[in-house]
Structure formats: structure tokens, C-alpha cells
Write a protein that holds these residues in place. Structure first.
Motif, PDB file in Angstrom:
ATOM      1  N   LEU A 165      -3.994   6.937  -4.881  1.00 42.22           N
ATOM      2  CA  LEU A 165      -3.747   5.775  -4.033  1.00 42.22           C
ATOM      3  C   LEU A 165      -3.271   4.606  -4.889  1.00 42.22           C
ATOM      4  O   LEU A 165      -3.780   4.374  -5.980  1.00 42.22           O
ATOM      5  CB  LEU A 165      -5.040   5.382  -3.313  1.00 42.22           C
ATOM      6  CG  LEU A 165      -4.917   4.236  -2.301  1.00 42.22           C
ATOM      7  CD1 LEU A 165      -4.061   4.658  -1.112  1.00 42.22           C
ATOM      8  CD2 LEU A 165      -6.290   3.775  -1.830  1.00 42.22           C
ATOM      9  N   PHE A 224       0.793   5.811  -1.366  1.00 45.77           N
ATOM     10  CA  PHE A 224       0.105   6.877  -2.087  1.00 45.77           C
ATOM     11  C   PHE A 224       1.131   7.786  -2.744  1.00 45.77           C
ATOM     12  O   PHE A 224       2.293   7.837  -2.347  1.00 45.77           O
ATOM     13  CB  PHE A 224      -0.876   7.635  -1.189  1.00 45.77           C
ATOM     14  CG  PHE A 224      -0.245   8.619  -0.243  1.00 45.77           C
ATOM     15  CD1 PHE A 224       0.622   8.202   0.756  1.00 45.77           C
ATOM     16  CD2 PHE A 224      -0.537   9.972  -0.325  1.00 45.77           C
ATOM     17  CE1 PHE A 224       1.193   9.104   1.641  1.00 45.77           C
ATOM     18  CE2 PHE A 224       0.015  10.887   0.554  1.00 45.77           C
ATOM     19  CZ  PHE A 224       0.885  10.451   1.538  1.00 45.77           C
ATOM     20  N   THR A 258      -9.298  11.785   4.276  1.00 43.00           N
ATOM     21  CA  THR A 258      -8.913  10.502   4.871  1.00 43.00           C
ATOM     22  C   THR A 258      -8.563   9.483   3.788  1.00 43.00           C
ATOM     23  O   THR A 258      -8.899   9.658   2.613  1.00 43.00           O
ATOM     24  CB  THR A 258     -10.080   9.935   5.692  1.00 43.00           C
ATOM     25  OG1 THR A 258     -11.184   9.703   4.786  1.00 43.00           O
ATOM     26  CG2 THR A 258     -10.512  10.878   6.801  1.00 43.00           C
ATOM     27  N   LEU A 259      -7.949   8.410   4.252  1.00 43.62           N
ATOM     28  CA  LEU A 259      -7.669   7.297   3.335  1.00 43.62           C
ATOM     29  C   LEU A 259      -8.976   6.735   2.781  1.00 43.62           C
ATOM     30  O   LEU A 259      -9.062   6.408   1.595  1.00 43.62           O
ATOM     31  CB  LEU A 259      -6.881   6.208   4.075  1.00 43.62           C
ATOM     32  CG  LEU A 259      -6.732   4.885   3.344  1.00 43.62           C
ATOM     33  CD1 LEU A 259      -5.995   5.055   2.020  1.00 43.62           C
ATOM     34  CD2 LEU A 259      -6.001   3.864   4.220  1.00 43.62           C
ATOM     35  N   ARG A 319      -1.219   1.777   5.668  1.00 40.82           N
ATOM     36  CA  ARG A 319      -2.527   2.420   5.544  1.00 40.82           C
ATOM     37  C   ARG A 319      -2.740   3.458   6.636  1.00 40.82           C
ATOM     38  O   ARG A 319      -3.315   4.523   6.397  1.00 40.82           O
ATOM     39  CB  ARG A 319      -3.639   1.361   5.554  1.00 40.82           C
ATOM     40  CG  ARG A 319      -3.661   0.493   4.309  1.00 40.82           C
ATOM     41  CD  ARG A 319      -4.723  -0.585   4.379  1.00 40.82           C
ATOM     42  NE  ARG A 319      -6.074  -0.028   4.363  1.00 40.82           N
ATOM     43  CZ  ARG A 319      -6.733   0.273   3.248  1.00 40.82           C
ATOM     44  NH1 ARG A 319      -6.170   0.076   2.064  1.00 40.82           N
ATOM     45  NH2 ARG A 319      -7.947   0.765   3.297  1.00 40.82           N
ATOM     46  N   ASP A 323       0.845  -1.203   0.000  1.00 39.76           N
ATOM     47  CA  ASP A 323       0.000   0.000   0.000  1.00 39.76           C
ATOM     48  C   ASP A 323       0.876   1.247   0.000  1.00 39.76           C
ATOM     49  O   ASP A 323       1.857   1.336   0.745  1.00 39.76           O
ATOM     50  CB  ASP A 323      -0.861   0.032   1.279  1.00 39.76           C
ATOM     51  CG  ASP A 323      -1.913  -1.063   1.307  1.00 39.76           C
ATOM     52  OD1 ASP A 323      -2.708  -1.143   0.360  1.00 39.76           O
ATOM     53  OD2 ASP A 323      -1.927  -1.836   2.297  1.00 39.76           O
ATOM     54  N   LEU A 362      -2.537  12.179   5.116  1.00 41.51           N
ATOM     55  CA  LEU A 362      -3.590  12.912   4.402  1.00 41.51           C
ATOM     56  C   LEU A 362      -4.297  13.876   5.346  1.00 41.51           C
ATOM     57  O   LEU A 362      -4.527  15.047   5.020  1.00 41.51           O
ATOM     58  CB  LEU A 362      -4.603  11.932   3.798  1.00 41.51           C
ATOM     59  CG  LEU A 362      -4.130  11.119   2.595  1.00 41.51           C
ATOM     60  CD1 LEU A 362      -5.155  10.046   2.247  1.00 41.51           C
ATOM     61  CD2 LEU A 362      -3.886  12.028   1.381  1.00 41.51           C
ATOM     62  N   ILE A 372      -0.718   6.488   5.645  1.00 40.11           N
ATOM     63  CA  ILE A 372      -1.360   7.243   4.560  1.00 40.11           C
ATOM     64  C   ILE A 372      -2.495   8.096   5.129  1.00 40.11           C
ATOM     65  O   ILE A 372      -2.604   9.298   4.862  1.00 40.11           O
ATOM     66  CB  ILE A 372      -1.902   6.282   3.475  1.00 40.11           C
ATOM     67  CG1 ILE A 372      -0.754   5.513   2.819  1.00 40.11           C
ATOM     68  CG2 ILE A 372      -2.705   7.042   2.424  1.00 40.11           C
ATOM     69  CD1 ILE A 372      -1.212   4.326   1.963  1.00 40.11           C
ATOM     70  N   ASP A 373      -3.340   7.449   5.939  1.00 41.94           N
ATOM     71  CA  ASP A 373      -4.495   8.155   6.511  1.00 41.94           C
ATOM     72  C   ASP A 373      -4.035   9.350   7.347  1.00 41.94           C
ATOM     73  O   ASP A 373      -4.547  10.466   7.208  1.00 41.94           O
ATOM     74  CB  ASP A 373      -5.306   7.172   7.366  1.00 41.94           C
ATOM     75  CG  ASP A 373      -6.605   7.787   7.847  1.00 41.94           C
ATOM     76  OD1 ASP A 373      -7.392   8.234   6.996  1.00 41.94           O
ATOM     77  OD2 ASP A 373      -6.819   7.841   9.077  1.00 41.94           O
ATOM     78  N   PRO A 404      -3.063   0.869  -3.868  1.00 39.30           N
ATOM     79  CA  PRO A 404      -3.224  -0.145  -2.823  1.00 39.30           C
ATOM     80  C   PRO A 404      -2.537  -1.453  -3.178  1.00 39.30           C
ATOM     81  O   PRO A 404      -2.244  -1.727  -4.342  1.00 39.30           O
ATOM     82  CB  PRO A 404      -4.744  -0.340  -2.763  1.00 39.30           C
ATOM     83  CG  PRO A 404      -5.206  -0.029  -4.145  1.00 39.30           C
ATOM     84  CD  PRO A 404      -4.280   1.020  -4.685  1.00 39.30           C
ATOM     85  N   GLU A 415      -9.691   6.328  -1.052  1.00 40.03           N
ATOM     86  CA  GLU A 415      -9.947   4.997  -1.596  1.00 40.03           C
ATOM     87  C   GLU A 415     -11.261   4.991  -2.395  1.00 40.03           C
ATOM     88  O   GLU A 415     -11.337   4.399  -3.475  1.00 40.03           O
ATOM     89  CB  GLU A 415     -10.032   3.988  -0.453  1.00 40.03           C
ATOM     90  CG  GLU A 415      -9.886   2.565  -0.907  1.00 40.03           C
ATOM     91  CD  GLU A 415      -9.265   1.703   0.181  1.00 40.03           C
ATOM     92  OE1 GLU A 415      -9.560   1.949   1.371  1.00 40.03           O
ATOM     93  OE2 GLU A 415      -8.495   0.796  -0.149  1.00 40.03           O
TER      94      GLU A 415
END
Ligand code: SF4
Length: 695
Positions: free
Chosen positions: A454, A443, A505-506, A491, A441, A498, A494-495, A456, A510
């Protein structure tokens, strides 16, 4: 049965070092296999088009030569003799060597070295978290963007410009210093649309008649490193012919009258002598710019590869300010959109535990650093341990012979985390097998457009491959490095990033696949003022004060006050009558894709292009083995006679592995690692060489 073999289509993003960062759609078969890769039709920049090398990415992911288990060197350095070991043993060895280096010379003896093999933030930049937590030597990235970014920011005050999608609304698209067909095909998508829908003209400025220039209405073929002279002559004509927009100049620029006066002597005849480009071509270029207000200047990374690159980029970026092209949709200039994303990568990079006293080492000076150059080491201890992710310095770094000497040191421990047995992996002590982008995963940011995307995890890793994040966290645990980022999943990182950056949010990313970060028209076109406090575009930048965020020290040089030809390039001389540029090939991306069968079949072998009139007196014909040399070393490769270069210019499309050359010496044997003013860089297209027919 048919149901079983029908792939699902998964969204992703291209992870490679290419400004487009295409939005991808990947065929996924079960949990272990990918099929075709396509460009997302509904992404306004990708527009369904990607390059051939990524379309056939399954060749890379499922390549039989992928590294799939950890290896330990058993023969001499560079012997290529390795034996498989367990992950635990490999990580224990690496951590043990790092501790040993630190105990002998202090923490700065360890140098985490990385670059752009993946552009994903978690996997590319997480190595900095380990570096900061352990106070290892810092990494100052100079090898690519510095001169080009500095030159663009010198004028505008920040790194952003007109929406790249606006190219489709231009009446004149100027592609300058980027072979977009080879390196970022999406530029051509939008330029072609402008030609079809608006009868726009396409001008291409470059140092050889490459695939992009072959599509131009007006090809402008210049000698390497002479872009500043061309830009000055174009602006001379604009002022001379009454095409300068004085209302715009007075409102938005700093020194227009000084510029106009300065350019009086920089006419097309002057520029023709420097650039090798005919006066008529320069006049024709200036006429198009003067007549077509919707002129879009797409300025590329070619500028970065010359010792005068920052000054050249700045000069080229000034043209749009002279005509006021910024006022129009489809007009203005663009290089990269770094400034619009304002990413806060504190948690990924561990910036909150960074010690500013720790030295920063220049990526491009790795040869000097590993061979003990005191200035390159900034007066600090030797580097005795390297952790390398996402890059292949033994192939791509300049001054290759010095780099090789450095890596041959017996007291240097090298861990390489890689996907294939690269030139650098060959000289490692421990090799760790790395995942590819569909196996983890991450970004991405599209600096050549305006998206955050993204990518993934879509399939399970090949063999025992582990991601960069897994390796960094496992080493951190063994080394006692502490930071919350080491216990977070990709993940979660990433969240968090962001959210810290104000991009949601992720989960939202997504659901939407990408975020369009494009600012409004007035902001992108600087209608509310340029990035400096007074809102003025700088024809007359204060070079050491250019707000380039990555600067880690200034290289002293008398840079031109106003746009000019800055004569600091490695000019040809009697002993070295040629100037060599190591331009990007279509099938490779730096040293990536040099293992995929279709890229290899297309590129065939390392070659150097030479003008037939230069080849004749040397009795060189297409297919002959020739030697190129200068004080840095000698390279043997095959000649190809080609009329699409100026006399005295050689082009070697790259970057081939060293073993592809007759003597195992790669093209970067010939390139210099001297730092470029004002903030570092490597002049890959700025080399004087001799050429002889080889035995
Ligand atoms: S054009 Fe660039 S971003 Fe797009 S798929 Fe190819 S390498 Fe990736």
C-alpha cells in the motif's frame, strides 16, 4: 518546539518502474512536507535497502520546477509558451477536443496513452476505464516487457519462478541482462548475502563492464543480442561434461535428447565467435553451473531490448532445466512474478464495458501511428486526440524523429498530465499538473519479489496538482462516460480490487503494510509440473502459442525451434561499424529523475562509451564531442573511452531529456520502432550506428 519538527514515519511503497517495488518508510512533517525516505527493514525483500534516487525523493516532491497549475498553449506547437488556466477551463477544453475528434473520425480517433511513470494500479490503469467506457482506441503496451516475458514463459508456461529471497541461499548467483546496481539494488542485497554467508560465486552476464559486473567473480562480457549463443554453449558443455541431470530432464522437460543433439555444434568456440567472449570464460561459466546445483538465474529486462530477445531469454532460462537446478532451494530461474498475483482489475480498468472490436494500437509504434502509417493504425481512422499520463514518449519512445513529426501535426490535440515540463509536455496543447505518490492513495505489486504493498496519501498535493484518478473521473463526467469506478474513491477501488482478487481488504493491507504472495516451494520451483498442460518445461516452444496474456497479434517470423543464436539483430556493417545499446543509468529511471539536482550532478551529461582501440583510429578522446548516426537520424554527445566494452560496441546510458544533447535530439533518435517477434517490443539495445568526431 522540538515536538513540532519531529517527523512521523509513514509506510509507503516505491511507485516507480523498477521490479523491486521497495517497501518504504517516509518521514512526514505536518501535512505538506516529506523528509528522508528509507527502506523498510522488516520487509524481507527490501531488507532496509533502497536506491539513492528514491532515498532523496524530497528533492522531487518539493522541486521548484514542479508543474502546479493547469496550462494552455499560447505559442506555436513546441514553443514552450503556455498560460495558466483554471482546472474547469482545462478540463472543458480537453473534453471538447475529445468530442470534436470523435465527431469527425469516430471514437477511435482518441487515444489514451500511458505507461509506467507510476506503477500504482488506480493511478496507472484507471485511464483504461475511460477508454473502455468511451470506446477510445486501445493501448497495447509493448515498450518494455514483451520479449522478455514471452521468452521466459516460453519455457516455464507461466511468469513466475523461485522466490527471489532464495538468492541468499544459492551457491551460484547468475545475474544476466540486468544492471542490478543501477536498476534494482535489492538483487545485490540477496546476492551479496549468499557470497558472505555461503561463499557463493557471482556471475554477471552483460554487454558492458557496468557497476554490477564489477562486483562479479566471473564477469561474462558479450556483444549485445548474443545471449542465446552463450546459453547454448554453456548447455553444450553441461551435456558434454556429464553435468546434465537426465532424471530431471526425462521427468520435467519436453525434448531433452533433441536439445542435446542440437547443441553438439554449439560449442564454446562457436559461441566465442558470436559473443566476443573468450572460450575460457564460457568454459568457466559452464563449470560453475555444472558444479553448483544451487544455481539461481536472475534474468533481467536487458533481454527485452533486442530483436532476438524472446529467443535469448528462453535460451538462458533453459540452463536451469538442464541441470535440474529447480530442484534445490536457492536454485532455479526468475524473471518476474506476474502470475502469482492474479489481480482482478475489472473495476479499475472497466474491463466489463470493454468492446473487443475496438482496435489496439502498439505503444512503441506511436511515431508511425501519429504520422498516419496505415498498418500501424490497423486500417482505422487517424489519431487526432491524445490524453497522456505517466509517460514521456517524445523522450523514451523509439524512432524519435518520426515521433516528433507526429506530435507536430496541426490537427493533433495533445493533453499531457505530468509532474514536470517533460519533452512531451513541451508539445502539449493543455498541460495538467499531476500528484506524486505521497500525495494520493494507491497500491502496488512487486513483480521482482512477491509483495502487494500500500502507498497511502501522506501529504497534500503541491499547488493545484490533481491525481490521475481525479482527472479521469472529471473527464468521464464531462464526456458522459458511465462506470461505477468513476464514482469510487481510490481507497474504495483498492479495497474492491483486493477483495475481487482474493487478497483480503484494504483495512487488512493497511494494518499489515504488505501481503506476501509467495507460493509454496514446490509450486514456485515447478516440482508439481511446469505451467503447460503436460507439466513439461519447453525446450521446443511453439512460439505463436506461448501463453503470453498481453498478446494482441503475432509478428510473423521464423523463430528458432530450439535454443539458438537467432540472427535477426541489427548487425554492424561497413557503413555502420558499431552496435549501440542505450542502457539504464544509475541516477535516472527512464526519463524520471532527470530533474533532481543530485541525479543530474552524478550523471553530468550524455556520453557514449567507446573502446579505446575503436576510438584511436577515429582520433576520438574522452570528452570529445562525437556524432552517432544511422538511417533514423544523428545525435551529438560526448565520448568516454572505456575498456569495459567489446570492440565495436557503444554504450550510451540513458534516458536524458532531448535538450541535454547538442542538437536537441535524444538518444532514441537512433533506436528503431519495428515490432519484435513474436508479440511486439522495442529493440533499444540493438542499433547499428556510425560514429564520427563532431565539429
Ligand atoms: S530500488 Fe527500485 S523499487 Fe527500490 S526505491 Fe529504488 S527505484 Fe524504487
Amino acid at each position: 518546539m522540538n515536538q513540532t519538527f519531529r517527523p512521523r514515519i509513514a509506510a509507503s511503497a516505491c511507485p516507480h518502474d523498477c521490479p523491486s517495488t521497495c517497501a518504504l518508510e517516509v518521514e512526514v512533517f505536518g501535512g505538506r512536507k516529506i523528509g528522508r525516505v528509507r527502506g523498510a527493514e522488516d520487509n524481507a525483500y527490501t531488507a532496509g535497502v533502497i536506491c539513492a534516487k528514491v532515498a532523496r525523493y524530497a528533492e522531487r516532491v518539493h522541486h521548484p520546477d514542479r508543474l502546479t497549475q493547469p496550462l494552455r498553449r499560447v505559442g506555436g506547437k513546441g514553443s514552450g509558451q503556455f498560460t495558466p488556466i483554471s482546472w474547469d477551463d482545462a478540463l472543458d477544453i480537453v473534453a471538447g477536443e475529445f468530442v470534436r475528434a470523435e465527431q469527425a473520425h469516430g471514437s477511435e480517433a482518441v487515444w489514451p496513452y500511458y505507461y509506467a511513470g507510476t506503477m500504482g494500479f488506480v493511478m496507472r490503469d484507471g485511464i483504461n476505464r475511460l477508454r473502455h467506457a468511451k470506446k477510445y482506441s486501445g493501448f497495447f503496451s509493448t515498450i518494455c516487457v514483451n520479449p522478455a516475458w514471452t521468452g521466459f514463459i516460453a519455457g516455464t508456461g507461466k511468469l513466475a519462478g523461485s522466490d527471489p529471497r532464495e538468492m541468499a541461499k544459492s551457491d551460484l548467483v547468475v545475474i544476466w541482462g540486468t544492471n542490478a546496481v543501477n536498476t534494482q539494488i535489492n538483487v545485490m542485497t540477496h546476492a551479496t548475502r549468499a557470497r558472505k554467508e555461503r561463499a557463493a560465486k557471482l556471475v554477471v552476464v552483460d554487454v558492458y563492464m557496468n557497476s554490477t559486473m564489477q562486483q562479479a567473480d566471473l564477469p561474462v562480457l558479450i556483444r549485445p543480442g548474443t545471449d542465446g549463443a552463450l546459453a547454448c554453449a554453456v548447455m553444450h558443455c553441461l551435456f558434454r561434461d556429464g553435468k546434465a541431470d537426465w532424471d530431471y530432464l526425462d521427468r520435467y522437460t519436453d525434448a531433452p535428447r533433441e536439445l542435446a543433439e542440437h547443441l553438439r555444434t554449439r560449442d564454446p568456440a562457436w559461441a566465442a565467435r558470436i559473443t566476443g567472449c573468450p572460450i575460457e570464460t564460457i568454459e568457466a561459466f559452464a563449470r560453475l553451473v555444472g558444479e553448483r546445483k544451487r544455481a539461481y538465474f536472475r534474468l533481467g529486462y536487458g533481454f527485452s531490448r533486442s530483436r532476438n530477445g524472446a529467443a535469448n531469454m528462453h535460451a538462458a532460462s533453459c540452463i536451469a532445466a538442464v541441470t535440474g537446478a529447480w530442484l534445490n532451494e536457492g536454485g532455479g530461474a526468475f524473471h518476474h512474478n506476474d502470475a502469482i498475483f492474479h489481480l482482478d482489475k475489472t473495476v479499475i480498468e472497466g474491463k466489463d464495458v470493454r468492446d473487443p472490436q475496438i482496435r489496439m494500437l502498439d505503444q512503441s509504434r506511436i511515431g508511425a501511428i501519429l504520422t498516419g502509417d496505415k498498418a500501424a493504425l490497423r486500417g482505422g481512422p487517424p489519431v487526432t486526440a491524445l490524453l497522456i499520463q505517466n509517460t514521456n514518449p517524445l523522450s523514451v519512445a523509439p524512432d524519435q524523429e518520426t515521433v516528433k513529426r507526429g506530435f507536430a501535426r496541426d490537427d493533433l490535440f495533445v493533453c499531457v498530465h505530468e509532474q514536470f515540463m517533460t519533452d512531451t509536455a513541451q508539445v502539449a496543447d493543455v498541460i495538467l499538473p499531476a500528484t506524486m505518490f505521497v500525495e494520493h492513495d494507491d497500491f502496488y505489486l512487486a513483480g521482482g519479489s512477491q509483495y502487494i504493498l500500500l502507498g497511502p496519501k501522506l501529504i497534500e498535493p503541491a499547488g493545484e496538482c490533481r491525481s490521475n484518478h481525479e482527472v479521469i473521473c472529471a473527464l468521464a463526467q464531462r464526456l458522459g462516460a458511465e462506470h461505477p469506478g468513476f464514482t469510487m474513491t481510490p481507497r474504495q477501488l483498492i479495497d474492491r480490487t483486493l477483495q475481487d482478487s482474493g487478497w483480503g481488504t484494504l483495512a487488512a493491507l493497511e494494518a499489515n503494510r504488505w501481503i506476501d504472495c509467495q507460493p509454496d516451494f514446490a509450486t514456485a520451483h515447478y516440482l508439481n509440473g511446469f505451467g503447460y498442460a503436460d507439466g513439461k518445461f519447453r525446450f521446443k516452444p511453439q512460439w505463436p502459442e506461448v501463453p503470453f496474456g498481453r498478446a494482441h497479434g503475432t509478428i510473423e517470423a521464423a523463430m528458432p525451434q530450439l535454443p539458438d543464436h537467432w540472427d535477426v539483430i541489427e548487425e554492424a556493417d561497413v557503413e555502420h561499424p558499431f552496435r549501440l545499446a542505450t542502457s539504464p543509468s544509475r541516477g535516472f529511471l527512464n526519463s524520471t529523475f532527470t530533474e533532481t539536482p543530485t541525479s543530474l550532478a552524478k550523471e553530468r551529461r550524455p556520453e557514449v562509451m567507446i573502446h579505446p582501440d575503436d576510438a584511436a583510429p577515429l582520433a576520438v578522446a574522452t570528452g570529445d564531442l562525437v556524432a552517432l548516426g544511422n538511417r533514423r537520424g544523428t545525435v551529438r554527445l560526448h565520448a568516454r573511452l572505456f575498456e569495459g566494452v567489446r570492440r565495436g560496441v557503444l554504450i550510451a546510458e540513458s534516458v536524458w531529456p532531448n535538450k541535454a544533447y547538442a542538437d536537441g535530439r535524444g538518444i532514441n533518435t537512433l533506436t528503431g520502432a519495428d515490432a519484435i517477434a513474436p508479440f511486439g517490443g522495442a529493440a533499444f539495445h540493438d542499433n547499428k550506428v556510425w560514429l564520427r568526431k563532431a565539429a
